[in-house]
Design an enzyme around this catalytic site. Structure first.
Site, PDB file in Angstrom:
ATOM      1  N   PRO A  25       0.838  -1.211   0.000  1.00  0.00           N
ATOM      2  CA  PRO A  25       0.000   0.000   0.000  1.00  0.00           C
ATOM      3  C   PRO A  25       0.872   1.261   0.000  1.00  0.00           C
ATOM      4  CG  PRO A  25      -0.242  -1.264   2.061  1.00  0.00           C
ATOM      5  CD  PRO A  25       0.631  -2.059   1.165  1.00  0.00           C
ATOM      6  N   TYR A 188       0.728   4.563  13.783  1.00  0.00           N
ATOM      7  CA  TYR A 188      -0.666   5.010  13.629  1.00  0.00           C
ATOM      8  C   TYR A 188      -1.537   4.444  14.753  1.00  0.00           C
ATOM      9  CZ  TYR A 188       0.967   6.924   9.212  1.00  0.00           C
ATOM     10  OH  TYR A 188       1.654   7.649   8.268  1.00  0.00           O
TER      11      TYR A 188
HETATM   12  C1  LIG Z   1       4.801   6.754  -1.667  1.00  0.00           C
HETATM   13  C2  LIG Z   1       4.683   5.809  -0.503  1.00  0.00           C
HETATM   14  C3  LIG Z   1       3.499   5.731   0.216  1.00  0.00           C
HETATM   15  C4  LIG Z   1       3.349   4.808   1.256  1.00  0.00           C
HETATM   16  N1  LIG Z   1       2.130   4.653   1.853  1.00  0.00           N
HETATM   17  C5  LIG Z   1       1.927   3.626   2.705  1.00  0.00           C
HETATM   18  C6  LIG Z   1       0.624   3.279   3.137  1.00  0.00           C
HETATM   19  O1  LIG Z   1      -0.388   3.817   2.689  1.00  0.00           O
HETATM   20  N2  LIG Z   1       0.512   2.279   4.057  1.00  0.00           N
HETATM   21  C7  LIG Z   1       1.595   1.588   4.519  1.00  0.00           C
HETATM   22  O2  LIG Z   1       1.442   0.701   5.343  1.00  0.00           O
HETATM   23  N3  LIG Z   1       2.842   1.870   4.072  1.00  0.00           N
HETATM   24  C8  LIG Z   1       3.022   2.835   3.155  1.00  0.00           C
HETATM   25  N4  LIG Z   1       4.263   3.042   2.627  1.00  0.00           N
HETATM   26  C9  LIG Z   1       5.345   2.101   2.951  1.00  0.00           C
HETATM   27  C10 LIG Z   1       5.404   0.990   1.870  1.00  0.00           C
HETATM   28  O3  LIG Z   1       4.220   0.250   1.824  1.00  0.00           O
HETATM   29  C11 LIG Z   1       6.592   0.042   2.101  1.00  0.00           C
HETATM   30  O4  LIG Z   1       6.350  -0.709   3.253  1.00  0.00           O
HETATM   31  C12 LIG Z   1       7.914   0.774   2.248  1.00  0.00           C
HETATM   32  O5  LIG Z   1       8.067   1.756   1.230  1.00  0.00           O
HETATM   33  C13 LIG Z   1       9.114  -0.186   2.197  1.00  0.00           C
HETATM   34  O6  LIG Z   1       9.113  -0.910   0.980  1.00  0.00           O
HETATM   35  P1  LIG Z   1      10.084  -0.483  -0.254  1.00  0.00           P
HETATM   36  O7  LIG Z   1      11.487  -0.474   0.282  1.00  0.00           O
HETATM   37  O8  LIG Z   1       9.849  -1.578  -1.276  1.00  0.00           O
HETATM   38  O9  LIG Z   1       9.638   0.853  -0.719  1.00  0.00           O
HETATM   39  C14 LIG Z   1       4.438   3.986   1.619  1.00  0.00           C
HETATM   40  C15 LIG Z   1       5.649   4.113   0.940  1.00  0.00           C
HETATM   41  C16 LIG Z   1       5.780   4.978  -0.133  1.00  0.00           C
HETATM   42  C17 LIG Z   1       7.078   5.030  -0.893  1.00  0.00           C
END
Ligand SMILES: Cc1cc2nc3c(=O)[nH]c(=O)nc-3n(C[C@H](O)[C@H](O)[C@H](O)COP(=O)(O)O)c2cc1C
Length: 385
Positions: A25, A188
């Site tokens: 997400p 949260y």
């Molecule tokens: C643009 C953006 C928005 C995010 N929004 C959420 C969210 O709505 N809910 C959530 O649990 N994590 C959110 N995250 C965290 C990501 O879901 C993910 O856990 C985190 O970026 C680590 O993964 P990655 O290294 O593949 O980016 C967000 C991350 C990014 C980059």
């Protein structure tokens, strides 16, 4: 062709995903009054076309006051169902399991969008029509200096928030989603109830700090169809940033599993304190805490989704092969390359001839390969080492 684990189907209850790649997400701050927009449809459909098995819609607020920003999607009102139903249909018709995360930011609600600073909303923001609102939290304790002090609802008020989770889950069901995730991480509201820094209540929600989380799990599971999987996002963060010690994580996962949670989405983001406004960070990065996830998985039997800086498909494959995860979720890497799953499948030798790319693309990609591969090979040969 090799039999990559990443590209074996994953099934839970009566849902089957075509592979083990999930899109995490990610909030886009692009909703109008909590209604998903054309942006969300286009943004999320790319991941289904790009071959992901499950695509999660961003954190979707169960109460209006629980929004992170004015641009959050919500499911606190029936009018918000149809724009999300359109997204669920688009994901499903393009081969992905449509998933959605439900969230409530509690005392971390009411922030500026990241391109406006990502701090608590101010009078200046009010002047441009996006002012602050009263927030709620377990106790009247602000995240940090400069943050709003949340109102602490009485016991019945907390019960009404649990009910809001259940109602939003029912709307997610009505919108046609097939996977639901409860956001229990990142500082949260649910995380705030779990943590002594933010929960100093003296009623049942404070005497046993897991109570709110477990009541939410039970209330959501009652609304969420038995044939559909329920995910829970947890923070495997450093304990100083709101993560549990390992034994508490295991016991908590077991309690969730007993309440019908099927998959633990293991994020490493903490955020119980002032992050992101004061740049406090857990001492460790956001990479997937695979060893701890493996311990939880082995001790409880709960399925695990790993997330955090998973970039290389071979790495993803190793997490699955070692029993450290059942599913791999991608965040930023998918923004960079929405076709990550389709590319990973080729890289792992799990598919050839673009057989699992959208039918509309296949013949053209095969023809492109026939001409582009020799061109690329000769360009590489000309490049000085
Ligand atoms: C643009 C953006 C928005 C995010 N929004 C959420 C969210 O709505 N809910 C959530 O649990 N994590 C959110 N995250 C965290 C990501 O879901 C993910 O856990 C985190 O970026 C680590 O993964 P990655 O290294 O593949 O980016 C967000 C991350 C990014 C980059």
């Amino acid at each position: 062709m090799s039999a990559a684990l990443l590209f074996t189907p994953w099934s839970m209850r009566e849902v089957v995903a075509r592979n083990r790649v999930a899109i995490s997400p990610m909030q886009m701050y692009s909703a109008q009054d909590g209604h998903a927009s054309d942006w969300h449809l286009a943004h999320l459909a790319r991941f289904a076309l790009g071959g992901a098995g499950i695509v999660f819609v961003e954190s979707t607020a169960v109460e209006k006051r629980g929004r992170n920003t004015h641009g959050d999607i919500g499911l606190w009102d029936d009018s918000q169902v149809e724009p999300l139903a359109r997204i669920a249909r688009a994901l499903r018709s393009n081969g992905a399991v449509p998933g959605i995360q439900l969230g409530h930011c509690g005392r971390k609600a009411g922030l500026q969008k990241w391109w406006e600073g990502h701090g608590p909303l101010t009078a200046d923001d009010a002047a441009r029509g996006e002012g602050p609102w009263p927030t709620v939290g377990p106790s009247p304790l602000a995240v940090d200096a400069g943050w709003r002090v949340p109102q602490a609802p009485d016991t019945q008020g907390v019960e009404r928030i649990v009910q809001a989770w259940a109602e939003a889950a029912a709307r997610a069901r009505d919108a046609g989603f097939q996977a639901l995730e409860i956001h229990g991480a990142h500082g949260y509201l649910i995380h705030q109830f779990l943590h002594p820094l933010s929960n100093q209540r003296e009623d049942r929600y404070g005497i046993k700090r897991w109570t709110f989380a477990l009541e939410v799990a039970e209330a959501v599971r009652r609304q969420w169809p038995q044939e559909l999987p329920l995910f829970w996002r947890t923070s495997l963060a450093d304990p100083m940033d709101g993560g549990f010690e390992a034994d508490e994580s295991i016991a908590f996962a077991r309690a969730l599993r007993e309440r019908g949670v099927d998959v633990l989405d293991c994020s490493s983001g903490g955020g119980i304190s002032g992050y992101p406004a004061n740049e406090k960070r857990a001492p460790r990065g956001l990479d997937f805490r695979a060893e701890l996830a493996q311990q939880i998985r082995a001790a409880t039997g709960i399925a695990v989704m790993g997330v955090g800086l998973i970039i290389d498909p071979r790495h993803a494959e190793e997490f699955l092969a070692r029993g450290q995860a059942d599913l791999i979720a991608l965040g930023r890497e998918a923004l960079y390359n929405p076709n990550w799953a389709a590319h990973a499948e080729l890289a792992l030798g799990a598919s050839d001839n673009y057989a699992r790319w959208p039918l509309q693309y296949r013949m053209w990609l095969q023809r492109r390969a026939a001409v582009a591969d020799p061109v690329r090979a000769s360009a590489q040969a000309r490049t000085p080492a």
